[in-house]
Design a protein around this motif. Structure first.
Motif, mmCIF file in Angstrom:
data_model
loop_
_atom_site.group_PDB
_atom_site.id
_atom_site.type_symbol
_atom_site.label_atom_id
_atom_site.label_comp_id
_atom_site.label_asym_id
_atom_site.label_seq_id
_atom_site.Cartn_x
_atom_site.Cartn_y
_atom_site.Cartn_z
ATOM 1 N N THR A 24 168.325 90.263 56.996
ATOM 2 C CA THR A 24 168.122 91.693 56.786
ATOM 3 C C THR A 24 167.571 91.887 55.379
ATOM 4 O OG1 THR A 24 170.358 92.081 55.916
ATOM 5 C CG2 THR A 24 170.068 92.230 58.317
ATOM 6 N N ALA A 25 167.392 93.117 54.977
ATOM 7 C CA ALA A 25 166.835 93.400 53.656
ATOM 8 C C ALA A 25 167.749 92.915 52.529
ATOM 9 C CB ALA A 25 166.581 94.893 53.507
ATOM 10 N N LYS A 26 169.060 92.808 52.787
ATOM 11 C CA LYS A 26 170.009 92.433 51.733
ATOM 12 C C LYS A 26 170.800 91.163 52.016
ATOM 13 C CE LYS A 26 170.746 97.170 50.212
ATOM 14 N NZ LYS A 26 171.703 98.211 49.934
ATOM 15 N N LEU A 40 175.763 86.455 53.883
ATOM 16 C CA LEU A 40 175.600 86.060 52.485
ATOM 17 C C LEU A 40 174.554 86.958 51.847
ATOM 18 C CD1 LEU A 40 175.268 82.169 52.910
ATOM 19 C CD2 LEU A 40 177.362 83.476 52.510
ATOM 20 N N ASP A 41 174.775 87.339 50.598
ATOM 21 C CA ASP A 41 173.750 88.074 49.864
ATOM 22 C C ASP A 41 172.517 87.196 49.711
ATOM 23 O OD1 ASP A 41 175.424 90.256 49.557
ATOM 24 O OD2 ASP A 41 176.166 89.585 47.595
ATOM 25 N N LEU A 42 171.339 87.804 49.680
ATOM 26 C CA LEU A 42 170.104 87.029 49.570
ATOM 27 C C LEU A 42 170.060 86.183 48.298
ATOM 28 C CD1 LEU A 42 167.361 89.536 50.821
ATOM 29 C CD2 LEU A 42 168.436 87.667 52.083
ATOM 30 N N ASP A 43 170.718 86.655 47.235
ATOM 31 C CA ASP A 43 170.676 85.922 45.965
ATOM 32 C C ASP A 43 171.889 85.017 45.746
ATOM 33 O OD1 ASP A 43 172.534 87.919 45.613
ATOM 34 O OD2 ASP A 43 171.699 88.671 43.741
ATOM 35 N N GLU A 44 172.712 84.850 46.782
ATOM 36 C CA GLU A 44 173.891 83.994 46.651
ATOM 37 C C GLU A 44 173.473 82.534 46.508
ATOM 38 O OE1 GLU A 44 178.069 83.327 49.066
ATOM 39 O OE2 GLU A 44 177.003 85.219 49.239
ATOM 40 N N GLU A 45 174.295 81.759 45.795
ATOM 41 C CA GLU A 45 174.000 80.342 45.544
ATOM 42 C C GLU A 45 174.384 79.480 46.749
ATOM 43 O OE1 GLU A 45 172.622 78.790 42.805
ATOM 44 O OE2 GLU A 45 172.149 80.803 42.103
ATOM 45 N N PHE A 46 173.462 78.624 47.181
ATOM 46 C CA PHE A 46 173.704 77.620 48.217
ATOM 47 C C PHE A 46 172.550 76.642 48.178
ATOM 48 C CE2 PHE A 46 171.914 81.430 50.262
ATOM 49 C CZ PHE A 46 170.695 80.950 50.710
ATOM 50 N N GLU A 47 172.781 75.473 48.773
ATOM 51 C CA GLU A 47 171.759 74.437 48.822
ATOM 52 C C GLU A 47 170.936 74.616 50.095
ATOM 53 O OE1 GLU A 47 171.437 69.582 49.478
ATOM 54 O OE2 GLU A 47 173.403 70.534 49.283
ATOM 55 N N ALA A 51 164.154 74.563 54.928
ATOM 56 C CA ALA A 51 163.727 75.960 54.929
ATOM 57 C C ALA A 51 162.707 76.217 56.024
ATOM 58 C CB ALA A 51 163.134 76.330 53.578
ATOM 59 N N CYS A 52 162.892 77.324 56.726
ATOM 60 C CA CYS A 52 161.890 77.791 57.678
ATOM 61 C C CYS A 52 161.210 78.997 57.039
ATOM 62 C CB CYS A 52 162.542 78.213 58.992
ATOM 63 S SG CYS A 52 163.233 76.837 59.928
ATOM 64 N N GLU A 53 159.932 79.143 57.312
ATOM 65 C CA GLU A 53 159.194 80.275 56.770
ATOM 66 C C GLU A 53 159.770 81.580 57.302
ATOM 67 O OE1 GLU A 53 156.661 80.075 54.545
ATOM 68 O OE2 GLU A 53 156.987 77.912 54.488
ATOM 69 N N ASP A 54 159.790 82.602 56.479
ATOM 70 C CA ASP A 54 160.335 83.879 56.928
ATOM 71 C C ASP A 54 159.371 84.652 57.811
ATOM 72 O OD1 ASP A 54 158.556 84.543 54.910
ATOM 73 O OD2 ASP A 54 159.750 86.224 54.203
ATOM 74 N N ASP A 55 158.111 84.204 57.908
ATOM 75 C CA ASP A 55 157.163 84.914 58.759
ATOM 76 C C ASP A 55 156.928 84.181 60.084
ATOM 77 O OD1 ASP A 55 155.814 82.763 57.721
ATOM 78 O OD2 ASP A 55 154.013 83.885 57.183
ATOM 79 N N VAL A 56 157.734 83.147 60.358
ATOM 80 C CA VAL A 56 157.625 82.427 61.619
ATOM 81 C C VAL A 56 158.063 83.369 62.732
ATOM 82 C CG1 VAL A 56 158.498 80.478 62.943
ATOM 83 C CG2 VAL A 56 158.052 80.224 60.510
ATOM 84 N N ASP A 57 157.389 83.301 63.847
ATOM 85 C CA ASP A 57 157.696 84.184 64.974
ATOM 86 C C ASP A 57 158.958 83.693 65.674
ATOM 87 O OD1 ASP A 57 157.501 86.199 66.835
ATOM 88 O OD2 ASP A 57 156.009 85.165 68.059
ATOM 89 N N THR A 58 160.116 84.090 65.132
ATOM 90 C CA THR A 58 161.395 83.693 65.697
ATOM 91 C C THR A 58 162.235 84.936 65.932
ATOM 92 O OG1 THR A 58 162.315 83.419 63.480
ATOM 93 C CG2 THR A 58 161.422 81.449 64.551
ATOM 94 N N VAL A 59 163.305 84.744 66.660
ATOM 95 C CA VAL A 59 164.237 85.845 66.912
ATOM 96 C C VAL A 59 165.620 85.401 66.496
ATOM 97 C CG1 VAL A 59 162.925 86.853 68.818
ATOM 98 C CG2 VAL A 59 164.604 85.096 69.285
#
Length: 173
Positions: A24-26, A40-47, A51-59
């Motif tokens: 989501t936006a946050k 999790l907040d978008l800026d939260e720390e994790f490893e 990574a998958c692209e955020d513009d991949v056509d997924t649901v």
């Protein structure tokens, strides 16, 4: 900061290994192996493991689950649980012939109710199959009018429904 896409795999210090199932936006919605779904907040720390692209056509998993539930309800013979109005639960229907020499017939209302709900659900399935069929538009309209009239004929039984939203509805003419 680059936004992760659905399907990205991460390792969180508290929750362990997980997969991003919605963004989501946050927040990220992440399904973790041990703790299940967490946000999790978008800026939260994790490893980031992968990574998958955020513009991949997924649901998202939520969208898949919602779609599957709608498909199963629409095209299966599985009936949803429709509550009988409390005042009729465990009651009996009595059919008394005009001829007093004939015996009275008693039917448990729960048995009758189950038949009414199955009828309603099968009409809905038929309606969906007609709408998704290869019939021409005029044939679909004609068949839909018959189904609407059937629903109208069944409105007599609406008194048995606990919820008004689940009642039969005719054309309203």
């Amino acid at each position: 900061m680059k936004i992760l896409g659905i399907g990205s795999r991460i390792n969180h210090a508290s929750y362990g290994f997980g997969v991003v199932t919605n963004v989501t936006a946050k927040h990220y919605w992440v399904t973790f192996q041990k703790d299940g779904l967490e946000t999790l907040d978008l800026d939260e720390e994790f490893e980031v493991i992968e990574a998958c692209e955020d513009d991949v056509d997924t649901v998202s998993f939520y969208d898949v689950e919602k779609s599957l539930r709608e498909i199963l309800e629409r095209f299966s013979d599985v009936t949803q649980i429709v509550p009988l109005a409390d005042k009729y639960k465990n009651g009996t229907m009595v059919l008394k012939p005009a001829d007093s020499n004939l015996s009275v017939k008693e039917i448990p209302i729960n048995t009758f109710w189950h038949k009414i709900v199955m009828l309603r659900d099968r009409l809905r399935v038929m309606e969906q199959k007609i709408n998704s069929s290869d019939l021409d538009d005029q044939a679909k309209v004609d068949l839909q009018q018959y189904i609407t009239r059937i629903y109208g004929s069944l409105t007599t039984f609406n008194v048995l429904f606990a919820s008004k939203e689940q009642q039969f509805k005719g054309s309203g003419k």
